[in-house]
Design a protein around this motif. Structure first.
Motif, PDB file in Angstrom:
ATOM      1  N   MET A   9      38.648  40.835  31.572  1.00  0.00           N
ATOM      2  CA  MET A   9      37.481  40.102  32.101  1.00  0.00           C
ATOM      3  C   MET A   9      36.408  40.016  31.189  1.00  0.00           C
ATOM      4  O   MET A   9      35.811  41.046  30.765  1.00  0.00           O
ATOM      5  CB  MET A   9      37.170  40.522  33.585  1.00  0.00           C
ATOM      6  N   ASN A  10      35.594  39.068  31.185  1.00  0.00           N
ATOM      7  CA  ASN A  10      34.224  39.200  30.317  1.00  0.00           C
ATOM      8  C   ASN A  10      33.076  39.635  31.390  1.00  0.00           C
ATOM      9  O   ASN A  10      33.403  39.820  32.262  1.00  0.00           O
ATOM     10  CB  ASN A  10      33.979  37.711  29.739  1.00  0.00           C
ATOM     11  N   ARG A  11      31.858  39.626  30.816  1.00  0.00           N
ATOM     12  CA  ARG A  11      30.989  39.996  31.523  1.00  0.00           C
ATOM     13  C   ARG A  11      30.515  39.259  32.670  1.00  0.00           C
ATOM     14  O   ARG A  11      30.110  39.841  33.808  1.00  0.00           O
ATOM     15  CB  ARG A  11      29.512  40.093  30.668  1.00  0.00           C
ATOM     16  N   ASP A  12      30.674  37.855  32.675  1.00  0.00           N
ATOM     17  CA  ASP A  12      30.354  37.079  33.654  1.00  0.00           C
ATOM     18  C   ASP A  12      31.391  37.382  34.874  1.00  0.00           C
ATOM     19  O   ASP A  12      31.163  37.394  36.026  1.00  0.00           O
ATOM     20  CB  ASP A  12      30.308  35.763  33.168  1.00  0.00           C
ATOM     21  N   ASP A  13      32.699  37.468  34.378  1.00  0.00           N
ATOM     22  CA  ASP A  13      33.822  37.830  35.452  1.00  0.00           C
ATOM     23  C   ASP A  13      33.486  39.079  36.190  1.00  0.00           C
ATOM     24  O   ASP A  13      33.810  39.199  37.206  1.00  0.00           O
ATOM     25  CB  ASP A  13      35.066  37.639  34.735  1.00  0.00           C
ATOM     26  N   ASP A  14      33.072  40.210  35.267  1.00  0.00           N
ATOM     27  CA  ASP A  14      32.683  41.408  36.082  1.00  0.00           C
ATOM     28  C   ASP A  14      31.723  41.259  36.823  1.00  0.00           C
ATOM     29  O   ASP A  14      31.846  41.816  38.083  1.00  0.00           O
ATOM     30  CB  ASP A  14      32.398  42.195  34.777  1.00  0.00           C
ATOM     31  N   THR A  15      30.630  40.526  36.719  1.00  0.00           N
ATOM     32  CA  THR A  15      29.436  40.076  37.673  1.00  0.00           C
ATOM     33  C   THR A  15      29.975  39.582  39.001  1.00  0.00           C
ATOM     34  O   THR A  15      29.805  39.870  40.154  1.00  0.00           O
ATOM     35  CB  THR A  15      28.434  39.348  36.903  1.00  0.00           C
ATOM     36  N   ILE A  16      30.948  38.689  38.855  1.00  0.00           N
ATOM     37  CA  ILE A  16      31.309  37.912  39.938  1.00  0.00           C
ATOM     38  C   ILE A  16      32.258  38.833  40.720  1.00  0.00           C
ATOM     39  O   ILE A  16      31.905  38.839  41.869  1.00  0.00           O
ATOM     40  CB  ILE A  16      32.213  36.660  39.533  1.00  0.00           C
ATOM     41  N   PHE A  17      32.996  39.661  40.139  1.00  0.00           N
ATOM     42  CA  PHE A  17      33.950  40.535  40.593  1.00  0.00           C
ATOM     43  C   PHE A  17      33.138  41.529  41.659  1.00  0.00           C
ATOM     44  O   PHE A  17      33.458  41.795  42.764  1.00  0.00           O
ATOM     45  CB  PHE A  17      34.891  41.177  39.642  1.00  0.00           C
ATOM     46  N   ALA A  18      32.015  42.196  41.102  1.00  0.00           N
ATOM     47  CA  ALA A  18      31.206  42.938  41.598  1.00  0.00           C
ATOM     48  C   ALA A  18      30.507  42.415  42.759  1.00  0.00           C
ATOM     49  O   ALA A  18      30.348  43.007  44.012  1.00  0.00           O
ATOM     50  CB  ALA A  18      30.094  43.526  40.714  1.00  0.00           C
ATOM     51  N   GLN A  19      30.059  41.152  42.670  1.00  0.00           N
ATOM     52  CA  GLN A  19      29.571  40.230  43.757  1.00  0.00           C
ATOM     53  C   GLN A  19      30.641  40.218  44.959  1.00  0.00           C
ATOM     54  O   GLN A  19      30.100  40.391  46.194  1.00  0.00           O
ATOM     55  CB  GLN A  19      28.840  39.184  43.196  1.00  0.00           C
ATOM     56  N   ALA A  20      32.031  39.761  44.638  1.00  0.00           N
ATOM     57  CA  ALA A  20      32.687  39.524  45.669  1.00  0.00           C
ATOM     58  C   ALA A  20      32.913  40.897  46.271  1.00  0.00           C
ATOM     59  O   ALA A  20      33.176  41.094  47.742  1.00  0.00           O
ATOM     60  CB  ALA A  20      33.944  39.124  44.934  1.00  0.00           C
ATOM     61  N   LEU A  21      33.029  41.941  45.658  1.00  0.00           N
ATOM     62  CA  LEU A  21      33.376  43.197  46.309  1.00  0.00           C
ATOM     63  C   LEU A  21      32.418  43.765  47.180  1.00  0.00           C
ATOM     64  O   LEU A  21      32.378  44.101  48.403  1.00  0.00           O
ATOM     65  CB  LEU A  21      33.450  44.562  45.379  1.00  0.00           C
ATOM     66  N   ALA A  22      30.966  43.298  46.766  1.00  0.00           N
ATOM     67  CA  ALA A  22      29.908  43.665  47.895  1.00  0.00           C
ATOM     68  C   ALA A  22      30.014  42.720  49.113  1.00  0.00           C
ATOM     69  O   ALA A  22      29.630  43.303  50.050  1.00  0.00           O
ATOM     70  CB  ALA A  22      28.467  43.508  46.959  1.00  0.00           C
ATOM     71  N   TRP A  23      30.066  41.639  48.841  1.00  0.00           N
ATOM     72  CA  TRP A  23      30.144  40.555  50.047  1.00  0.00           C
ATOM     73  C   TRP A  23      31.427  41.043  50.904  1.00  0.00           C
ATOM     74  O   TRP A  23      31.207  41.108  52.102  1.00  0.00           O
ATOM     75  CB  TRP A  23      30.396  39.121  49.673  1.00  0.00           C
TER      76      TRP A  23
END
Length: 316
Positions: free
Chosen positions: A1-15
Motif C-alpha cells: 500500500m502507498n501512503r494514501d492507502d495506509d491513511t485510508i486503512f488507518a481511518q477505516a480501523l478507527a471508524w
C-alpha cells in the motif's frame, strides 16, 4: 500500500473501532464514506476481516510455533513467537481476506427494475421499500443494496440503519440517506427531491457543497442552469402522485408535461415558445387527456393532437 492507502486503512480501523460506541459520529462517518469510493471498500474489508479473525482466532493461535505445546500457565511467547504471531497471523489474515473478502466486496450483480403504465413496489432486504413510479427504472446494487440509480420517479421509505450509507444517483445528483421517507422525480434536466420525514443530503459536482433537506422541504436541481432551489412544501403534497394528483408551484410547462406523460399515461410535448412558462396548481391524473385539457384552460394555451401525441401550443 502507498501512503494514501495506509491513511485510508488507518481511518477505516478507527471508524470500525468506534462503531460500537455511543459516541460514534455517524454523520462524520457518512461524510467519510462518501468522500472516496476507496473508503467504503476499505471499511468493508476491515469489518469483514475483523469478523473472519474472530471466527478463526483458534486456528491462528494453534498455528503459532511452540504455542500449542506450551502447557505452562501464564507462559509468555518468545520474541521469535511474538514476531511470528505478528507477521504469520497477518499473512493468514491477508489470505483469508483475499479468499473470502474480495469476492464478497464485489457483491451480487445489480438488479434493474422497470415499470410501464403502472407503479411497482420493490422490497429491499433490510425492510426498506421503494415505490417505483410509472415509466421509470431503478438499479439496485452493492453488497448491502446501498447503491441505487434512478431514472424517472420513486417514493423511498428507508429503514434506519446507521451502518449502511445508502446512496441514490439521479442524473448528476447524488442523494444520501440513513433512514427517512422522501420522493424523487427526474424530468429532462431537472431533479426534484421532497422530504416527508427525516433528513437527506443532496450533492452534485455543480454545487459548492451538499445541501441538507429536512422534513417539509423540497429542492429542485437544474443541471442545465447548474442551480438548486430549496423551498418549504406541504406534507400532503409530497409524493401525491401515489393518490392520483400532481401539484406544481411555478413549475416550467416542460416539467409539467413530463410529469403528465409519466403519470397520466399521455404523450405530451410543449411548443418551444411555451416551455419556460410557469404553472402553479393541482391536476387530477386519473384521466390523462382530461388533465391536459384542464392544464390548457388554466394556462390559456391551445392543445392539438399530432403524430407524437398531444402538444401544448400558443392559442390563436
Amino acid at each position: 500500500m502507498n501512503r494514501d492507502d495506509d491513511t485510508i486503512f488507518a481511518q477505516a480501523l478507527a471508524w470500525h473501532a468506534n462503531s460500537g460506541s455511543d459516541a460514534m459520529d455517524w454523520e462524520g462517518f457518512t461524510d467519510w464514506l462518501e468522500a472516496d469510493s476507496r473508503h467504503r471498500e476499505t471499511y468493508d474489508a476491515v469489518a469483514l476481516s475483523s469478523s473472519l479473525l474472530d471466527e478463526h482466532r483458534g486456528t491462528l493461535t494453534a498455528a503459532v510455533p511452540g504455542h500449542a505445546n506450551d502447557d505452562e500457565i501464564g507462559a509468555r511467547p518468545s520474541a521469535m513467537q511474538r514476531n511470528w504471531m505478528r507477521w504469520g497471523g497477518a499473512a493468514i489474515a491477508a489470505s483469508l481476506v483475499a479468499l473470502v473478502v474480495a469476492p464478497q466486496l464485489t457483491g451480487p450483480a445489480a438488479q434493474t427494475y422497470r415499470t410501464g403504465s403502472a407503479s411497482r413496489t420493490i422490497a429491499l432486504e433490510d425492510g426498506s421499500s421503494v415505490m417505483l413510479a410509472p415509466r421509470s427504472s431503478l438499479e439496485v446494487g452493492g453488497r448491502h443494496q446501498e447503491h441505487l440509480a434512478l431514472e424517472g420517479g420513486a417514493w423511498f421509505d428507508i429503514r434506519h440503519d446507521p451502518s449502511r450509507a445508502l446512496q441514490i444517483k439521479v442524473g448528476e445528483v447524488k442523494i444520501s440517506d440513513i433512514g427517512t421517507r422522501f420522493d424523487v422525480q427526474q424530468a429532462a434536466s431537472q431533479v426534484r427531491v421532497e422530504v416527508a420525514e427525516g433528513v437527506v443530503r443532496v450533492s452534485s459536482p455543480a454545487l459548492g457543497q451538499p445541501i441538507r433537506l429536512q422534513r417539509g422541504h423540497g429542492m429542485t436541481y437544474d443541471s442545465g442552469a447548474g442551480s438548486a432551489i430549496v423551498s418549504p412544501i406541504g406534507h400532503e403534497a409530497i409524493g401525491e402522485w401515489r393518490s392520483g394528483q400532481l401539484s406544481f408551484d411555478a413549475a416550467p410547462l416542460a416539467l409539467v408535461a413530463a410529469d403528465l406523460s409519466r403519470y397520466a399515461g399521455v404523450d405530451l410535448v410543449v411548443a418551444p415558445g411555451l416551455r419556460d412558462r410557469r404553472f402553479s396548481g393541482t391536476l387530477v391524473i386519473g384521466d390523462g387527456e382530461a388533465a391536459v385539457r384542464d392544464l390548457s384552460q388554466l394556462m390559456g394555451v391551445g392543445v392539438r393532437r399530432g403524430a407524437a401525441g398531444l402538444e401544448l401550443t400558443e392559442r390563436r
